[in-house]
Design a protein around this motif. Structure first.
Motif, PDB file in Angstrom:
ATOM      1  N   CYS A 172     -46.720  42.908  16.906  1.00  0.00           N
ATOM      2  CA  CYS A 172     -48.041  42.320  16.691  1.00  0.00           C
ATOM      3  C   CYS A 172     -49.114  43.400  16.626  1.00  0.00           C
ATOM      4  CB  CYS A 172     -48.364  41.321  17.808  1.00  0.00           C
ATOM      5  SG  CYS A 172     -47.469  39.756  17.697  1.00  0.00           S
ATOM      6  N   LYS A 230     -47.837  34.487  20.798  1.00  0.00           N
ATOM      7  CA  LYS A 230     -46.908  34.426  19.682  1.00  0.00           C
ATOM      8  C   LYS A 230     -45.776  33.500  20.057  1.00  0.00           C
ATOM      9  CE  LYS A 230     -44.937  35.282  15.775  1.00  0.00           C
ATOM     10  NZ  LYS A 230     -45.524  34.767  14.519  1.00  0.00           N
ATOM     11  N   PHE A 243     -49.938  37.251  15.054  1.00  0.00           N
ATOM     12  CA  PHE A 243     -49.940  36.494  16.310  1.00  0.00           C
ATOM     13  C   PHE A 243     -50.658  35.169  16.086  1.00  0.00           C
ATOM     14  CE2 PHE A 243     -52.786  40.154  16.360  1.00  0.00           C
ATOM     15  CZ  PHE A 243     -54.050  39.585  16.464  1.00  0.00           C
TER      16      PHE A 243
END
Length: 343
Positions: free
Chosen positions: A54, A17, A61
């Protein structure tokens, strides 16, 4: 270890990410067994909150793959949401409502029939030790009571996995112990908990296993005792009466120990790792006496999770809000605490 199932509750493979070109998660790999408390530790900006967001479908992500309870987080976010609970750093309860009204409201939001929502609310109030305050406004709850109410709200649907993002920040020691007891009770009933915390003592008390996160990657993993063992065994500590004596005491410890001694001038403390703690301690006491060096305190102890964290990440620790030893893992420096799009 608790949890007989072999399939993990949480799996992350190569999770990435980025925020404005900076990687908050840089190939995160994580595996959390079922029916345990798994601690996620790391310094400020390590990516803990990003990882939680996430895994709970609150952030998309950029690369990698993640599963919760066997369901792909990116492909089946709605199914993942049905199976998880999430409690953030601050209690998300309505302070104008009573404890019971809060839980009934959450039950109705989860589409429980009115009677079932009331029944579930009463069950949770009893389970979390809040039955006596069920009719009181949440505004009059203590911090620990409010946090337990928040945990109860996350359990309205009895999630298979509960994500706790720094659940005891700002609580006093008594309130923290109450929350710890509540978490232990949840796990005893089969819930898997992923815990991020800025208190190393908290991970030491609760976690069956710990993953140390640094710069978006797992840098170490194991039980708390295994992580401590990685930095050595027992240590001899000497607190001197006069800071000027530290160099001489350190020289004595260097001869008695199994590695270079550490000194802390502000605490007038010198320490060294040892293997034979009884024999080494006896020798140090004798050497200090022969050298005429005055010690205010001397003894042996095992390494703490704080020291393991410091050695494994190279980051110092700092006291967080509230009571306890902090790693300085407040979410204010994690980009996920400031931005992101819902999955």
């Amino acid at each position: 270890m608790r949890g007989a199932q072999t399939a993990p509750a949480i799996t992350a493979e190569g999770l990435v990410k980025r925020y404005r070109g900076t990687a908050a998660l840089d190939g995160l790999r994580l595996r959390v067994a079922r029916g345990v408390v798994h601690g996620l530790l790391g310094p400020n900006g390590a990516g803990k909150t990003t990882a939680v967001r996430c895994l709970t479908t609150l952030l998309r992500f950029d690369a990698g793959r993640a599963e919760v309870c066997g369901h792909d987080v990116a492909r089946r976010p709605e199914r993942v949401r049905e199976l998880i609970g999430l409690t953030g750093q601050y209690a998300a309860v309505d302070e104008t409502l009573s404890g019971r009204q809060n839980l009934v409201m959450f039950g109705r939001l989860f589409k429980l029939p009115a009677a079932a929502a009331r029944r579930r609310a009463d069950e949770l109030l009893a389970q979390f030790g809040l039955a006596g305050a069920a009719g009181k406004s949440a505004a009059h709850y203590s911090g620990g009571m409010r946090r337990r109410l928040d945990l109860a709200a996350a359990m309205v649907r009895t999630p298979e996995v509960l994500f706790l993002d720094e659940p005891t920040t700002g609580l006093d020691p008594r309130s923290r112990n109450q929350v710890w007891d509540a978490v232990r009770a949840l796990v005893a009933r089969g819930t898997t908990v992923l815990l991020t915390t800025q208190y190393l003592e908290e991970a030491d008390q609760l976690a069956d296993r710990v993953s140390v996160l640094d710069a978006g990657r797992i840098v170490a993993e194991g039980t708390p005792d295994e992580l401590k063992a990685r930095i050595g065994g027992d240590r001899i500590e000497v607190v001197v009466r006069h800071a000027a004596d530290l160099p001489a005491v350190a020289a004595i410890l260097a001869r008695a120990g199994d590695g270079p001694p550490d000194t802390d001038h502000d605490r007038r403390l010198a320490s060294v790792p040892v293997t034979d703690r009884v024999g080494a301690l006896t020798g140090v006491v004798r050497a200090l006496h022969d050298a005429g060096l005055a010690a205010e305190d001397i003894g042996t102890r095992r390494p703490t999770l704080d020291e393991a964290f410091l050695r494994l990440t190279g980051h110092g620790t700092s006291t967080g809000t509230g009571t306890g030893t902090g790693t300085g893992t407040g979410t204010e420096r994690d980009p996920a605490a400031r931005e992101g799009t819902a999955a």
